[in-house]
Design a protein around this motif. Structure first.
Motif, PDB file in Angstrom:
ATOM      1  N   TYR A  33      11.931  31.048   7.848  1.00  0.00           N
ATOM      2  CA  TYR A  33      13.021  31.222   6.878  1.00  0.00           C
ATOM      3  C   TYR A  33      13.186  29.932   6.057  1.00  0.00           C
ATOM      4  O   TYR A  33      12.952  28.837   6.564  1.00  0.00           O
ATOM      5  CB  TYR A  33      14.346  31.484   7.599  1.00  0.00           C
ATOM      6  CG  TYR A  33      14.312  32.548   8.662  1.00  0.00           C
ATOM      7  CD1 TYR A  33      13.817  32.263   9.939  1.00  0.00           C
ATOM      8  CD2 TYR A  33      14.781  33.828   8.414  1.00  0.00           C
ATOM      9  CE1 TYR A  33      13.792  33.232  10.930  1.00  0.00           C
ATOM     10  CE2 TYR A  33      14.767  34.802   9.400  1.00  0.00           C
ATOM     11  CZ  TYR A  33      14.269  34.504  10.653  1.00  0.00           C
ATOM     12  OH  TYR A  33      14.243  35.475  11.622  1.00  0.00           O
ATOM     13  N   TYR A  35      16.378  28.135   3.817  1.00  0.00           N
ATOM     14  CA  TYR A  35      17.790  28.166   3.447  1.00  0.00           C
ATOM     15  C   TYR A  35      18.086  26.971   2.545  1.00  0.00           C
ATOM     16  O   TYR A  35      17.424  25.941   2.608  1.00  0.00           O
ATOM     17  CB  TYR A  35      18.681  28.013   4.684  1.00  0.00           C
ATOM     18  CG  TYR A  35      18.645  29.134   5.662  1.00  0.00           C
ATOM     19  CD1 TYR A  35      17.743  29.126   6.728  1.00  0.00           C
ATOM     20  CD2 TYR A  35      19.541  30.197   5.570  1.00  0.00           C
ATOM     21  CE1 TYR A  35      17.734  30.156   7.661  1.00  0.00           C
ATOM     22  CE2 TYR A  35      19.531  31.222   6.504  1.00  0.00           C
ATOM     23  CZ  TYR A  35      18.629  31.193   7.538  1.00  0.00           C
ATOM     24  OH  TYR A  35      18.621  32.210   8.465  1.00  0.00           O
ATOM     25  N   GLN A  37      21.581  24.503   1.718  1.00  0.00           N
ATOM     26  CA  GLN A  37      22.935  24.193   2.148  1.00  0.00           C
ATOM     27  C   GLN A  37      23.639  23.427   1.038  1.00  0.00           C
ATOM     28  O   GLN A  37      23.151  22.397   0.564  1.00  0.00           O
ATOM     29  CB  GLN A  37      22.923  23.344   3.424  1.00  0.00           C
ATOM     30  CG  GLN A  37      24.308  23.044   3.953  1.00  0.00           C
ATOM     31  CD  GLN A  37      24.286  22.201   5.221  1.00  0.00           C
ATOM     32  OE1 GLN A  37      23.288  21.583   5.570  1.00  0.00           O
ATOM     33  NE2 GLN A  37      25.393  22.180   5.931  1.00  0.00           N
ATOM     34  N   GLY A  40      30.605  23.259   1.460  1.00  0.00           N
ATOM     35  CA  GLY A  40      31.607  24.309   1.397  1.00  0.00           C
ATOM     36  C   GLY A  40      31.058  25.723   1.311  1.00  0.00           C
ATOM     37  O   GLY A  40      31.829  26.682   1.293  1.00  0.00           O
ATOM     38  N   LEU A  41      29.733  25.867   1.283  1.00  0.00           N
ATOM     39  CA  LEU A  41      29.139  27.204   1.148  1.00  0.00           C
ATOM     40  C   LEU A  41      28.297  27.607   2.347  1.00  0.00           C
ATOM     41  O   LEU A  41      27.709  28.674   2.353  1.00  0.00           O
ATOM     42  CB  LEU A  41      28.272  27.271  -0.113  1.00  0.00           C
ATOM     43  CG  LEU A  41      28.999  27.128  -1.441  1.00  0.00           C
ATOM     44  CD1 LEU A  41      27.995  27.158  -2.589  1.00  0.00           C
ATOM     45  CD2 LEU A  41      30.020  28.248  -1.612  1.00  0.00           C
ATOM     46  N   GLY A  42      28.192  26.778   3.325  1.00  0.00           N
ATOM     47  CA  GLY A  42      27.352  27.105   4.461  1.00  0.00           C
ATOM     48  C   GLY A  42      25.886  27.116   4.071  1.00  0.00           C
ATOM     49  O   GLY A  42      25.472  26.437   3.122  1.00  0.00           O
ATOM     50  N   LEU A  43      25.097  27.907   4.769  1.00  0.00           N
ATOM     51  CA  LEU A  43      23.679  28.044   4.457  1.00  0.00           C
ATOM     52  C   LEU A  43      23.439  29.405   3.845  1.00  0.00           C
ATOM     53  O   LEU A  43      23.973  30.406   4.323  1.00  0.00           O
ATOM     54  CB  LEU A  43      22.833  27.917   5.731  1.00  0.00           C
ATOM     55  CG  LEU A  43      22.478  26.508   6.176  1.00  0.00           C
ATOM     56  CD1 LEU A  43      23.681  25.815   6.792  1.00  0.00           C
ATOM     57  CD2 LEU A  43      21.314  26.532   7.146  1.00  0.00           C
ATOM     58  N   LEU A  45      20.373  32.117   2.493  1.00  0.00           N
ATOM     59  CA  LEU A  45      18.967  32.441   2.700  1.00  0.00           C
ATOM     60  C   LEU A  45      18.248  32.601   1.364  1.00  0.00           C
ATOM     61  O   LEU A  45      18.690  33.360   0.499  1.00  0.00           O
ATOM     62  CB  LEU A  45      18.862  33.727   3.516  1.00  0.00           C
ATOM     63  CG  LEU A  45      17.484  34.201   3.914  1.00  0.00           C
ATOM     64  CD1 LEU A  45      16.806  33.190   4.832  1.00  0.00           C
ATOM     65  CD2 LEU A  45      17.589  35.556   4.604  1.00  0.00           C
ATOM     66  N   LEU A  88      20.515  20.533   0.039  1.00  0.00           N
ATOM     67  CA  LEU A  88      19.796  20.253   1.281  1.00  0.00           C
ATOM     68  C   LEU A  88      19.084  21.545   1.684  1.00  0.00           C
ATOM     69  O   LEU A  88      19.724  22.592   1.770  1.00  0.00           O
ATOM     70  CB  LEU A  88      20.794  19.806   2.349  1.00  0.00           C
ATOM     71  CG  LEU A  88      20.291  19.321   3.695  1.00  0.00           C
ATOM     72  CD1 LEU A  88      19.282  18.206   3.544  1.00  0.00           C
ATOM     73  CD2 LEU A  88      21.470  18.873   4.544  1.00  0.00           C
ATOM     74  N   PHE A  90      16.655  23.765   4.304  1.00  0.00           N
ATOM     75  CA  PHE A  90      16.238  23.871   5.697  1.00  0.00           C
ATOM     76  C   PHE A  90      15.231  24.984   5.886  1.00  0.00           C
ATOM     77  O   PHE A  90      15.369  26.076   5.326  1.00  0.00           O
ATOM     78  CB  PHE A  90      17.442  24.175   6.601  1.00  0.00           C
ATOM     79  CG  PHE A  90      18.338  23.001   6.807  1.00  0.00           C
ATOM     80  CD1 PHE A  90      19.543  22.913   6.139  1.00  0.00           C
ATOM     81  CD2 PHE A  90      17.986  21.984   7.683  1.00  0.00           C
ATOM     82  CE1 PHE A  90      20.376  21.837   6.317  1.00  0.00           C
ATOM     83  CE2 PHE A  90      18.817  20.894   7.882  1.00  0.00           C
ATOM     84  CZ  PHE A  90      20.013  20.822   7.194  1.00  0.00           C
ATOM     85  N   GLN A 103      17.643  31.053  15.817  1.00  0.00           N
ATOM     86  CA  GLN A 103      16.743  30.384  14.896  1.00  0.00           C
ATOM     87  C   GLN A 103      16.717  28.888  15.208  1.00  0.00           C
ATOM     88  O   GLN A 103      17.713  28.311  15.638  1.00  0.00           O
ATOM     89  CB  GLN A 103      17.186  30.630  13.449  1.00  0.00           C
ATOM     90  CG  GLN A 103      17.010  32.089  13.059  1.00  0.00           C
ATOM     91  CD  GLN A 103      17.287  32.361  11.602  1.00  0.00           C
ATOM     92  OE1 GLN A 103      17.379  31.451  10.777  1.00  0.00           O
ATOM     93  NE2 GLN A 103      17.419  33.637  11.258  1.00  0.00           N
ATOM     94  N   PHE A 105      15.831  25.113  13.678  1.00  0.00           N
ATOM     95  CA  PHE A 105      15.824  24.495  12.362  1.00  0.00           C
ATOM     96  C   PHE A 105      15.085  23.168  12.341  1.00  0.00           C
ATOM     97  O   PHE A 105      15.113  22.409  13.325  1.00  0.00           O
ATOM     98  CB  PHE A 105      17.265  24.262  11.903  1.00  0.00           C
ATOM     99  CG  PHE A 105      17.985  25.519  11.523  1.00  0.00           C
ATOM    100  CD1 PHE A 105      18.505  26.364  12.481  1.00  0.00           C
ATOM    101  CD2 PHE A 105      18.124  25.862  10.188  1.00  0.00           C
ATOM    102  CE1 PHE A 105      19.157  27.538  12.136  1.00  0.00           C
ATOM    103  CE2 PHE A 105      18.786  27.030   9.825  1.00  0.00           C
ATOM    104  CZ  PHE A 105      19.294  27.861  10.800  1.00  0.00           C
ATOM    105  N   GLY A 106      14.465  22.874  11.188  1.00  0.00           N
ATOM    106  CA  GLY A 106      13.976  21.537  10.922  1.00  0.00           C
ATOM    107  C   GLY A 106      15.129  20.622  10.542  1.00  0.00           C
ATOM    108  O   GLY A 106      16.285  21.052  10.470  1.00  0.00           O
ATOM    109  N   ASP A 107      14.814  19.359  10.279  1.00  0.00           N
ATOM    110  CA  ASP A 107      15.847  18.380   9.963  1.00  0.00           C
ATOM    111  C   ASP A 107      16.252  18.366   8.501  1.00  0.00           C
ATOM    112  O   ASP A 107      17.136  17.614   8.108  1.00  0.00           O
ATOM    113  CB  ASP A 107      15.394  16.979  10.376  1.00  0.00           C
ATOM    114  CG  ASP A 107      15.439  16.790  11.875  1.00  0.00           C
ATOM    115  OD1 ASP A 107      14.737  15.899  12.384  1.00  0.00           O
ATOM    116  OD2 ASP A 107      16.177  17.538  12.551  1.00  0.00           O
TER     117      ASP A 107
END
Lengths: 114, 115
Positions: A33, A35, A37, A40-43, A45, A88, A90, A103, A105-107
């Motif tokens: 996947y 994403y 970020q 204030g909006l989260g992640l 897709l 950002l 991910f 899931q 996640f990478g950094d």
């Protein structure tokens, strides 16, 4: 070593440039996947892939494309970057199975477009 | 469509205080529910999960119970530590249709714990 590796970790570029973000994983997962970020909006897709021959758009795919080069590699491209793609990013992976599969996640890649 | 709503942040607490971060969801079916944590400069890590109604997920002193009747999955911890300072995300994954296997996230709640 990280199970999900993203490169580069940081990138600053100019409007109109083509950019590729890369993701590789050693977890042996079929699903991958991308994403973004934003504060204030989260992640949200962008794209996802359930196996090498399966690519699907997420909720915000406009302006992005992806390539699944192998089970372990999933890259995200911005064909002509624009400032509102500063975010950002991910990559994540998950195993097959029911919806309870978490899931991993990478950094992240911090992308700034000037 | 499916959605997740978390309480507004940021949340600031003193060490050893009780923590609650509210999370409610909207879904047409029976989702799996997750809490993820993001420490500064890192990606998200799974904190806990629950896959059916009345299940309780727990990890590192954190707990959350899947409440179908109130469509909620509130995160709690009895005594927070400075090391718990992070961003917490509630998320759901649906069981079928085009949403299968994909996560829908809340907006995240920033937690800061002071000594």
């Amino acid at each position: 070593d990280a199970d999900v590796t993203q490169t580069p970790r940081n990138r600053i570029t100019k409007t109109g440039k083509r950019i590729m973000l890369e993701c590789s994983q050693t977890k042996g997962h079929d699903r991958m996947y991308w994403y973004r970020q934003d504060p204030g909006l989260g992640l949200r897709l962008i794209y996802y892939s359930f196996d090498v021959k399966d690519i699907n758009k997420g909720e915000i795919s406009d302006g992005y494309s992806v390539s699944r080069q192998a089970q372990a590699k999933f890259s995200l491209s911005l064909e002509s970057a624009i400032p509102n793609q500063t975010a950002l990013y991910f990559c994540a992976t998950s195993a097959r199975g029911g919806t309870g599969q978490p899931q991993h996640f990478g950094d992240g890649t911090r992308l700034s477009i000037l | 469509g499916d959605s997740v709503t978390q309480m507004e942040g940021p949340v600031t607490l003193s060490e050893e205080a009780f923590l609650t971060i509210n999370c409610t969801y909207t879904a047409t079916g029976y989702p799996s529910l997750f809490w993820y944590v993001q420490y500064p400069g890192e990606g998200l890590q799974l904190l806990l999960k629950a896959t059916k109604a009345d299940d309780k997920g727990s990890n590192k002193g954190f707990e959350a119970t899947y409440r179908k009747e109130t469509t909620s999955f509130h995160l709690e911890k009895g005594s927070v530590q400075v090391s718990d300072s992070a961003v917490y995300f509630c998320a759901l994954s649906m069981t079928g249709g085009t949403s299968y296997g994909k996560l829908t996230f809340g907006q995240g709640t920033i937690l800061t714990v002071h000594p």
